[in-house]
Design a protein around this motif. Structure first.
Motif, PDB file in Angstrom:
ATOM      1  N   THR A 814       0.812  -1.224   0.000  1.00  0.00           N
ATOM      2  CA  THR A 814       0.000   0.000   0.000  1.00  0.00           C
ATOM      3  C   THR A 814       0.842   1.268   0.000  1.00  0.00           C
ATOM      4  O   THR A 814       0.340   2.335  -0.358  1.00  0.00           O
ATOM      5  N   ALA A 819      -2.469   3.135  -3.122  1.00  0.00           N
ATOM      6  CA  ALA A 819      -3.318   2.353  -2.232  1.00  0.00           C
ATOM      7  C   ALA A 819      -4.719   2.228  -2.796  1.00  0.00           C
ATOM      8  O   ALA A 819      -5.266   3.163  -3.373  1.00  0.00           O
ATOM      9  N   SER A 821      -8.593  -0.288  -2.127  1.00  0.00           N
ATOM     10  CA  SER A 821      -9.271  -1.195  -1.213  1.00  0.00           C
ATOM     11  C   SER A 821      -8.824  -2.626  -1.448  1.00  0.00           C
ATOM     12  O   SER A 821      -8.679  -3.418  -0.508  1.00  0.00           O
ATOM     13  N   HIS A 824      -5.378  -3.043   0.143  1.00  0.00           N
ATOM     14  CA  HIS A 824      -5.512  -3.066   1.605  1.00  0.00           C
ATOM     15  C   HIS A 824      -6.025  -4.424   2.071  1.00  0.00           C
ATOM     16  O   HIS A 824      -5.577  -4.952   3.100  1.00  0.00           O
ATOM     17  N   THR A 825      -6.940  -5.015   1.319  1.00  0.00           N
ATOM     18  CA  THR A 825      -7.454  -6.340   1.675  1.00  0.00           C
ATOM     19  C   THR A 825      -6.363  -7.387   1.548  1.00  0.00           C
ATOM     20  O   THR A 825      -6.217  -8.259   2.417  1.00  0.00           O
ATOM     21  N   GLN A 827      -3.181  -6.871   1.784  1.00  0.00           N
ATOM     22  CA  GLN A 827      -2.244  -6.627   2.876  1.00  0.00           C
ATOM     23  C   GLN A 827      -2.751  -7.220   4.185  1.00  0.00           C
ATOM     24  O   GLN A 827      -1.996  -7.866   4.925  1.00  0.00           O
ATOM     25  N   ALA A 828      -4.037  -7.029   4.475  1.00  0.00           N
ATOM     26  CA  ALA A 828      -4.614  -7.587   5.700  1.00  0.00           C
ATOM     27  C   ALA A 828      -4.543  -9.110   5.697  1.00  0.00           C
ATOM     28  O   ALA A 828      -4.182  -9.728   6.708  1.00  0.00           O
TER      29      ALA A 828
END
Length: 968
Positions: A814, A819, A821, A824-825, A827-828
Motif C-alpha cells: 500500500t 493504495a 481497497s 488493503h485487503t 495486505q490484511a
C-alpha cells in the motif's frame, strides 16, 4: 567514326553511355510492381557476349579514305577499371577513368570487298572529365549537372592479331602482304584518331544526359509547393492532444531530465531495416531509353549510425495533433540493397539481348546531421484508452487508432515538414552479389565527385522530397489504413470466456445456497436404527448419518464441499492479479494494462515453459491440485462408513488435511513476492509513471475458497471427535462419582505434569518460535535486483536494489503502490496469515503449557491450537521465499519475453542488444532467522500436540481406571 549502339547505364561506365546516344536522350521513368529479378548475368559476362555494331560513316571520300562500310566488336574483356577524383576546388567536379581491356573487331572496307579482323590486347584508355556547375535560377542552388568537358584522352593498345580477307583467293594473297604495314599503321594512328572522334561525341552526349537529369531534379530544387490543408477531424471523435497526453508528456520529461540515459539507449540501437512491405512502398522503378530498359528493385533500406547520437540533442514537443522532434547525429548512414537489370533490344532485328543483372549496396554517409521534423498524428483518444498492452505493440492496432478520425482526402498521419542539416555526405557502393569490386570502387569515386561541395543542393533535394512526395506518401498511408485489418482481440489471458467464468461463479453460488437451504431446512432425525444407543451400531455409521452430526449439516456438507471445488476451479482459471502502467500529467491519468498478469493456470504454464520447475511443482501441486485432493478426501471421509474406513485412519486423515491445507496459499504468497518486485516509477513535478497492481476477483475467491476449505476440514474433525465421544458414552455410562470428581478437579499446568525434559523442551521451542517469527518479520530477509533498459531509464542506482523484510514487504503493497481497497485487503490477508495467527498460536501454546487449567479446559485450548496451526502460514511464506530465491528470475524472464510485453521487450533485446527488464530475488542474512522461524513454526505445534495430547490421554485413562476400581 565509331558509334556505340547499346546503352550501358552504369555510373562506372559513363563513357560507354555517352557513346551509345546519337541525339538528345528520351528518358521515360515509371514504377511497376515486382518482387525482384531472377534472370540476367553479371557485368563481366554480359560485356563479353555483347556485340557492338560499327556503322558506315557518313561523309565524302576524303572523310572516309578507307571506305569503311560497317563492322562490329565483340568478346570484350575488362581487365581493370578504376576512377580518380580530380576535383581541385569546391564546386569544380572532375574525375578520370582508367580502363584496361581486350576485344576482337571486324571492319568492312571498300564497300565490303575487304574484311579486316583484328584483336586488341592491353587496350588502355585514360579519360579525364570536368563538369561545369549549374545555378538553378528558381532556388539559387548550385548542382554539378552542367556541360561536360573531356580534359584528357589517351588510348593505347597492342594489336595481337590482324587478318585481311578479300572476295577472292588471288586478292586475299595480295592483301596478306599488306598486313604488317597495316598493323603498324593502326598501332600508330588509330589511338589519335579515336580520341579526336570520341572527345566531341562524349562531351555532347554526357552534357545531354546530365541535362536530362537536371530536368528531373528541377522540381526538387525549386521552392517547395504549399502542402494541402490538414484533414478535418470527424465529428464526435476526440483526438489525442500530444501536448497533454500523459505518455507523451512523460517521454518529453524523460528526454529533458535524463538526457544521458536517453542518449545511452538511442546509441545502442542497431541498424534498423525500414519495413517496406508493411508500409506498402513501391520498391521498383523502370527507366526506358533508346531501346534500353533499366529496372531497379530495392530489396531493403536501412538506417545506421545511431551510436553517434549527440547527447542532449533530442527534443520532443507536442500541441494538438502535431508533434515536433529534433535530434542530432555525428555520423548517420542510410543504406540500400538494390538489384539492377538492363535489357537492350536491337531496333532493327528486335531481338532481345542477354540481360545484365547486378546486386549491390549503396551506403550514404550523411556525416553530422541535425534533423527537425513536424508530424501530423490524428489519433483517437477513445481507441488508445481502450487498448491493452499487447495491442499497443501491434502495428495493426496502432493503425486502427488513426483510422476513421478524419474527413477529406488527406491522410491523418503525415510528415508535414523535414529539415536536415548535414556536414558532408559521402556515398559508397559495395558489391553484395557478383558485382566486381573494382566497378564498385569506380562508382563510389564518381558519387564522391558528384556530392563533393554540393551539400546545400543535397539538403534541398532531401527537404523538398517531403512536400514533393506528399501525395505519394499520402496514398501510402491511405492504402495502409484501408488494407490493415481491424485491431485483433487482445491476447492477454483472462481465463475462460466471460460466460464460462460467470457460469462457474454462479454454479458455486447455487451449490453454496443449496447447502444453506439444507442446513436450515426442517430437520428429520437419522433413520439408521441406532436410536437404542448401541455403541456397535453407532460405530458402523459414517459421519453423514451419525446421530452426533446434525441432520442439516450432514446434508449440506457435500454441497459446501462441491461448491468450494467449483470456486477453486473458477479462481484457478481466472486472472488473479494484474499489473497496470499508470501515466500522469497534471490531472490527466492514462492507465495501460495489464503489463503482467498472474493466475494459478498462467503461473503453472509460464513456470513450466520458463524452466522454473520448483515454482511449477509448488503452484501446480499445492495451489492447483492439492485443494481438490483435500476436498475430495473430506467428501470421501464424510460419506464413507467405518466398514470401509477405520476410525483411527479417519482421524489421521482429517488431522493431516487440517495441518497441510494451508499450503494451497503458496500461490498467493508467490504472487505477492512478484508484485513487490515491480517498484518501477518515475516522477517529475506533476508528470510521472508507476506500476499499479490490481487484485482481481479470482484472487479473493481463491483465498475465500482456501478459508472455507480449512473450515470444512475443522468441521469434519470436530464431528469426528464428537462421534468418538458419543460412542464412548454409549459404551460406558457416566457415573455420579465421575461428575463429582471432575467438579472437584483442581487446575494444574501441563508443565508440571510432563517430564522435566519434555516440559523445558516445549517451553524453549515456543519461546524461540515466537521470538524468531517476531524478530525475523522486521529483519531484511530478501532483496530484489532490478536491471535492464527500463530500470536504467526510470530508476536511480539505489532504487534498483529493493530490500524487504516480512513487515516491509506487506507495507509496500500500500505504500509502494497507489493504495486501493483491493491492496488493503491483500495486505490484511497477508499479515493475518503470516504474522498475526502464528504469534497467536505461540501465545496459545504457552498458555496450554503453563496456565493452571482443568483437563477439560486443556482439551478445549488444545483444539484451538489445532485450528490456529491449520491457519498459520508463516512457514508457507518461508517456502515461497526459498523457491523465489532460486527460480524467480527464470519466471520473470519468461514473462518479460513471452507474455504481455513480449513484442516490445523482444524488440529491445534484439535491436538494442540489452535486457529489457530483469528481476532477481536473493535471500539476505536475516533470512537465516526467518528460515529457523519457519522450521520452528512447523515443528513446535506438532511437538505440543504429541506431548500434551499424550499426557491428557494418560490422565483420562488413569481417571477411568480409578473409577472402575471404585465401582468394584
Amino acid at each position: 567514326m565509331p558509334a556505340w549502339r547499346h546503352v550501358l547505364p552504369k555510373v562506372g561506365f559513363l563513357w560507354l553511355l555517352i557513346c551509345a546516344q546519337s541525339g538528345e536522350p528520351d528518358i521515360k521513368i515509371y514504377s511497376e510492381n515486382t518482387d525482384g529479378f531472377n534472370t540476367g548475368v553479371p557485368f563481366s559476362q554480359w560485356l563479353h557476349h555483347i556485340v557492338i555494331q560499327i556503322p558506315e560513316p557518313a561523309g565524302g571520300p576524303f572523310e572516309n579514305p578507307l571506305q569503311l562500310s560497317g563492322g562490329n566488336c565483340s568478346e570484350i574483356h575488362v581487365k581493370s577499371l578504376n576512377a580518380t577524383d580530380l576535383t581541385s576546388t569546391e564546386l569544380s567536379p572532375a574525375f578520370a577513368l582508367h580502363l584496361r581491356a581486350s576485344l576482337l573487331c571486324t571492319v568492312l572496307v571498300s564497300n565490303g570487298a575487304v574484311r579486316i579482323g583484328f584483336a586488341l590486347d592491353n587496350v588502355t584508355a585514360d579519360l579525364a572529365f570536368a563538369v561545369q556547375p549549374v545555378l538553378e535560377p528558381r532556388s539559387q542552388v548550385v548542382v554539378p549537372l552542367g556541360k561536360v568537358e573531356v580534359t584528357r584522352c589517351y588510348i593505347s593498345f597492342v594489336m595481337s592479331m590482324l587478318h585481311l580477307h578479300g572476295t577472292d583467293s588471288v586478292f586475299n594473297s595480295a592483301l596478306s602482304q599488306f598486313e604488317p604495314a597495316l598493323k603498324d599503321f593502326i598501332n600508330e594512328e588509330l589511338p589519335e584518331v579515336a580520341c579526336s572522334q570520341l572527345e566531341p561525341l562524349m562531351e555532347k552526349q554526357a552534357s545531354a544526359a546530365l541535362s536530362s537529369v537536371l530536368v528531373q531534379l528541377a522540381p526538387f530544387l525549386a521552392s517547395n509547393p504549399p502542402l494541402p490543408p490538414e484533414p478535418a477531424a470527424r465529428p464526435g471523435v476526440t483526438l489525442v492532444n500530444w501536448g497533454t497526453f500523459p505518455p507523451a508528456q512523460l517521454l518529453r520529461s524523460l528526454v529533458q531530465r535524463r538526457p544521458e540515459r536517453v542518449a545511452g539507449i538511442i546509441q545502442r540501437i542497431r541498424p534498423q531495416k525500414i519495413p517496406l512491405d508493411m508500409l506498402g512502398i513501391n520498391r521498383s522503378v523502370t527507366i526506358d531509353s533508346a531501346g534500353t530498359t533499366l529496372r531497379s528493385y530495392t530489396e531493403e533500406l536501412t538506417v545506421e549510425g545511431f551510436n553517434s547520437f549527440v547527447p542532449g540533442s533530442l527534443a520532443i514537443q507536442g500541441s494538438g495533433s502535431h508533434v515536433w522532434s529534433t535530434a542530432s547525429f555525428k555520423e548517420l548512414r542510410l543504406g540500400a540493397k538494390l538489384q539492377a537489370q538492363v535489357r537492350s533490344v536491337d531496333p532493327k532485328t528486335l531481338t532481345q539481348e542477354r540481360p545484365l543483372l547486378e546486386e549491390f549496396q549503396v551506403q550514404l554517409q550523411l556525416g553530422h546531421v541535425m534533423a527537425r521534423a513536424e508530424t501530423l498524428a490524428m489519433v483517437s483518444q477513445h481507441t488508445l484508452n481502450t487498448m491493452e498492452v499487447d495491442q499497443f505493440q501491434d502495428f495493426g492496432c496502432l493503425v486502427a487508432s488513426a483510422n476513421g478520425t478524419f474527413v477529406g482526402p488527406e491522410a491523418p498521419l503525415a510528415l508535414r515538414q523535414l529539415q536536415l542539416n548535414v556536414s558532408q555526405p559521402v556515398a559508397e557502393v559495395a558489391p553484395c552479389g557478383s558485382l566486381d569490386p573494382s566497378l564498385a570502387e569506380v562508382a563510389t569515386t564518381l558519387l564522391k565527385v558528384i556530392l563533393s561541395g554540393y551539400v546545400p543542393s543535397f539538403e534541398k533535394i532531401l527537404q523538398s522530397s517531403v512536400s514533393r512526395m506528399h501525395h505519394a506518401m499520402n496514398d501510402v498511408v491511405t492504402q495502409v489504413l484501408q488494407t490493415t485489418p481491424p485491431c485483433g482481440k487482445t491476447e492477454v489471458y483472462f481465463g475462460p470466456e466471460g460466460r464460462v467464468n460467470l457460469s462457474l461463479l454462479l454454479l458455486s453460488s447455487l451449490l453454496a445456497l443449496s447447502g444453506f437451504c439444507a442446513l436450515f431446512s426442517p430437520q428429520i432425525s437419522h433413520e439408521d436404527g441406532s436410536e437404542d444407543g448401541d455403541s456397535l451400531a453407532l460405530a458402523e455409521l459414517p459421519l453423514a448419518t451419525h446421530p452426533a452430526v446434525p441432520v442439516g449439516l450432514a446434508r449440506s456438507y457435500p454441497f459446501f464441499v462441491v461448491a468450494t471445488m467449483v470456486l477453486f476451479f473458477f479462481s484457478d482459471l481466472g486472472l488473479g492479479t494484474v499489473v497496470n502502467i499508470v501515466f500522469r500529467a497534471g490531472d490527466e491519468v492514462v492507465t495501460i494494462g495489464p503489463a503482467f498478469s498472474f493466475s494459478v493456470m498462467t503461473l503453472s504454464r509460464d513456470s513450466i515453459k520458463g524452466g522454473a520447475w520448483l515454482i511449477a511443482v509448488l503452484v501446480i501441486g499445492l495451489s492447483g491440485l492439492w485443494p481438490f485432493v483435500k476436498l475430495g478426501m473430506l467428501l470421501y471421509v464424510w460419506l464413507t462408513p467405518p466398514a470401509s474406513l477405520k476410525k483411527s485412519k479417519r482421524g489421521r486423515i482429517l488431522l493431516f488435511l487440517d495441518e497441510y491445507g494451508k499450503y494451497s496459499l503458496v500461490d498467493s504468497w508467490l504472487a505477492i513476492l512478484a508484485l513487490c518486485a515491480f517498484n518501477l516509477n518515475w516522477s517529475d513535478n506533476e508528470i510521472g509513471v508507476n506500476v499499479a497492481p490490481v487484485p482481481m476477483l479470482p484472487f479473493f475467491t481463491f483465498v475465500v475458497a482456501s478459508v472455507v476449505s480449512l473450515v470444512l476440514g475443522h468441521v469434519a474433525t470436530v464431528f469426528h471427535r464428537r462421534t468418538q465421544r458419543c460412542e464412548r458414552e454409549a459404551a460406558v455410562q457416566r457415573t455420579v462419582s465421575q461428575e463429582i470428581r471432575e467438579a472437584k478437579e483442581k487446575p494444574g499446568s501441563l508443565f508440571n505434569k510432563l517430564q522435566r525434559q519434555q516440559a523445558w523442551q516445549l517451553l524453549a521451542f515456543a519461546v524461540f518460535n515466537g521470538a524468531s517469527v517476531l524478530i525475523a518479520a522486521f529483519l531484511t530477509s530478501i532483496r530484489y535486483e532490478v536491471s535492464g533498459l527500463v530500470a536504467d531509464l526510470l530508476l536511480t542506482e539505489e532504487e534498483t536494489h529493493l530490500a524487504y523484510g516480512l513487515v516491509s514487504l506487506g507495507l509496500f503493497l500500500t505504500e509502494g503502490f497507489e493504495a486501493s481497497s483491493g491492496l488493503h485487503t491483500v495486505q490484511a490477508i497477508f499479515f493475518v496469515f503470516t504474522l498475526a495467527i502464528p504469534l497467536a498460536l505461540v501465545v496459545c501454546l504457552l498458555t496450554l503449557l503453563l496456565a493452571p487449567l482443568k483437563r477439560r479446559d486443556h482439551l478445549r485450548l488444545l483444539k484451538v491450537c489445532h485450528v490456529l496451526d491449520a491457519w498459520a502460514a508463516f512457514d508457507v511464506f518461508v517456502l515461497a521465499v526459498v523457491v523465489a530465491n532460486f527460480e524467480f528470475w527464470l519466471l520473470t524472464q519468461f514473462l518479460i519475453y513471452h507474455d504481455n510485453v513480449a513484442s516490445a521487450c523482444n524488440w529491445v533485446h534484439e535491436n538494442l542488444n540489452a535486457e529489457c527488464l530483469a528481476m532477481e530475488c536473493h535471500v539476505q542474512a536475516g533470512f537465516i532467522l526467518m528460515a529457523l522461524g519457519g522450521v520452528s513454526s512447523y515443528l513446535t505445534p506438532k511437538l505440543y500436540f504429541r506431548y500434551c495430547q499424550g499426557i491428557l490421554e494418560e490422565d483420562s485413562m488413569t481417571s477411568e481406571s480409578e473409577e472402575e476400581l471404585l465401582r468394584k
